[in-house]
Scaffold this motif. Sequence first.
Motif, short mmCIF file in Angstrom:
data_model
loop_
_atom_site.label_atom_id
_atom_site.label_comp_id
_atom_site.label_asym_id
_atom_site.label_seq_id
_atom_site.Cartn_x
_atom_site.Cartn_y
_atom_site.Cartn_z
N ASP A 76 0.82 -1.25 -0.15
CA ASP A 76 0.00 0.07 0.07
C ASP A 76 0.82 1.21 -0.19
O ASP A 76 0.89 2.22 -0.81
N SER A 77 1.55 1.40 1.16
CA SER A 77 2.27 2.78 1.09
C SER A 77 3.39 2.52 2.39
O SER A 77 3.40 1.70 3.09
N ILE A 78 3.94 3.57 2.41
CA ILE A 78 4.97 4.13 3.75
C ILE A 78 4.19 5.10 4.49
O ILE A 78 3.75 6.16 4.04
N TYR A 79 4.03 4.97 5.81
CA TYR A 79 3.44 5.83 6.71
C TYR A 79 4.50 6.59 7.54
O TYR A 79 5.62 5.86 7.59
N PHE A 80 4.35 7.61 8.11
CA PHE A 80 5.27 8.00 8.86
C PHE A 80 4.54 9.05 10.01
O PHE A 80 3.55 9.43 10.00
N CYS A 81 5.44 9.33 10.90
CA CYS A 81 5.00 10.23 12.24
C CYS A 81 6.25 11.02 12.43
O CYS A 81 7.61 10.54 12.23
N TYR A 82 6.06 12.05 13.37
CA TYR A 82 7.25 12.80 13.69
C TYR A 82 7.18 12.74 15.16
O TYR A 82 6.14 12.64 16.17
N VAL A 83 8.29 12.40 15.92
CA VAL A 83 8.48 11.86 17.17
C VAL A 83 9.60 12.90 17.82
O VAL A 83 10.55 13.13 17.43
N ASN A 84 9.06 13.78 18.99
CA ASN A 84 9.98 14.59 19.70
C ASN A 84 10.75 13.34 20.84
O ASN A 84 10.29 13.12 21.83
N VAL A 85 11.88 13.23 20.37
CA VAL A 85 12.91 12.21 21.03
C VAL A 85 13.70 12.86 22.11
O VAL A 85 14.44 12.33 22.92
N GLY A 86 13.37 14.08 22.47
CA GLY A 86 14.22 14.94 23.36
C GLY A 86 15.52 15.70 22.67
O GLY A 86 15.65 16.98 23.12
N THR A 87 15.97 15.20 21.82
CA THR A 87 17.20 15.74 21.33
C THR A 87 16.84 16.56 20.14
O THR A 87 17.64 17.43 19.30
N GLU A 88 15.80 16.01 19.62
CA GLU A 88 15.36 16.55 17.85
C GLU A 88 14.14 15.86 17.69
O GLU A 88 13.44 15.18 18.38
N ILE A 89 13.45 16.42 16.39
CA ILE A 89 12.10 15.65 16.02
C ILE A 89 12.61 14.92 15.04
O ILE A 89 13.17 15.32 13.81
N ALA A 90 12.44 13.52 15.34
CA ALA A 90 12.94 12.53 14.26
C ALA A 90 11.61 11.94 13.34
O ALA A 90 10.46 12.17 13.98
N ARG A 91 11.66 11.91 12.20
CA ARG A 91 11.04 11.29 11.43
C ARG A 91 10.83 9.77 11.51
O ARG A 91 11.99 9.01 11.05
N ILE A 92 9.67 9.18 11.92
CA ILE A 92 9.74 7.81 11.82
C ILE A 92 8.75 6.99 10.95
O ILE A 92 7.58 7.41 10.88
N GLU A 93 9.37 6.07 10.07
CA GLU A 93 8.69 5.70 8.91
C GLU A 93 8.56 4.01 9.20
O GLU A 93 9.10 3.49 9.76
N CYS A 94 7.31 3.54 8.70
CA CYS A 94 6.88 2.09 8.73
C CYS A 94 6.32 1.57 7.25
O CYS A 94 5.55 2.50 6.87
N PRO A 95 6.20 0.51 7.16
CA PRO A 95 5.34 -0.19 6.05
C PRO A 95 3.85 -0.03 6.43
O PRO A 95 3.68 -0.07 7.64
N ALA A 96 2.92 -0.10 5.68
CA ALA A 96 1.48 -0.06 5.90
C ALA A 96 0.99 -1.44 6.86
O ALA A 96 0.27 -1.03 7.62
#
Length: 404
Positions: A307-327
Amino acid sequence: MLDLTQLARQMQGMSKHLTREAQAASDRLKAAQNLLTEAQKHQEELIESLNYWVDRIPFHPAIPIDQLDSCFTIQAPPAAHTVFATDGSQIAPNAHEIAYCYLINIGRVVLYYGQSRHPILDSVPEIFYRPEDLYISRQWGIRTEEWMGYQRSISEAIALAETAREIATIQGDNLNPALALVDGSLVYWFLETLPTEARDRIIEPILEAWDMIKVSGIPMMGYVSASRSSETISFLRLQGCPYNEPDCARNCPDFGQVDKKGKIKQAPCQISEPLRDTVLWSNYLKPGQRSPLWRSRSRILDYYDFDSIYFCYVNVGTEIARIECPAWVAENTEQFELALSIMLAQVYKGYGYPVALAEAHNQAVVRGGDRTRFFAMLEDQMIRAGLPNVGISYKEARKRGSIA
């Protein structure tokens, strides 16, 4: 030698430019925040409009899955869990060296928590020297050095899949929660410009490896540090469109063209560009929180067979990281939230960056001494084989023995 006096004069102009850019960036951020506030009220309408006018919109905004004003707190991971990752390094081909070949070294790390098991830290090197390895990419106009990087991505994915299968086989039905971590994006942007045959040779083995991970029942996530993506900002352009219908081809026909002053013409909806997603979400997310989940609509995903790649942004404390995962990970809410909790714990253990990814890199990296020993071993083998004129080029020898 670097002339620091000339450099200092140039830096004065650079500092003034950066000051102006900082003010412009602040204005763009305020515009994006205003658009986000308005878009929250019309989210479903904007999604319907995007789906209807998708063929008339030249950019590729992501689609929000959660409400735009959502900020989710990530829970703590279970005490017993497993994390594994792979990373690669290489020795590039050099016509001035003893032999024209390249080496890819894949580092692998498996970390067990709460299970009284020793971690696995190793690496697997592979030499590429056959003509079909070195010159196959020439038919598509791709340099060997560039093709080596693509081959490295394949090797990393295969090693990750084989590790997932090993873990699932050993633990069987008693498999503790586990996570496969990938360094970087799961969206291979570089594929978009490649010829079809070359692209298929790269993406097919990677997708096969991802299928192996899916079959193992272990979620996979890509960790993108310092992301420069603007897919969520692009969605806000729909809210910023001043026309009743987002028909870009008709409303903004000169969009992207260069005017007489050499500036690229922008559409009215681009008031917040080139703002990055991470800058926007840093103003909403507290440490340990994630943004709404999004489905990427990058054009390159048309070549993926799921289907696609999904993602969200996470405040990990040191930065805003982009986290991706398959559908298949994102659509399993329980698995997705569990994977996020393990990922965030990895960042905390690694003091700002997932420890499994950092250790995989350390296992993979080829240092100067390793490179010297590699070519020394290669030279010895070539001499034993009776090959004549074994040695580096005169140019390389002169550079190594410079009197300067």
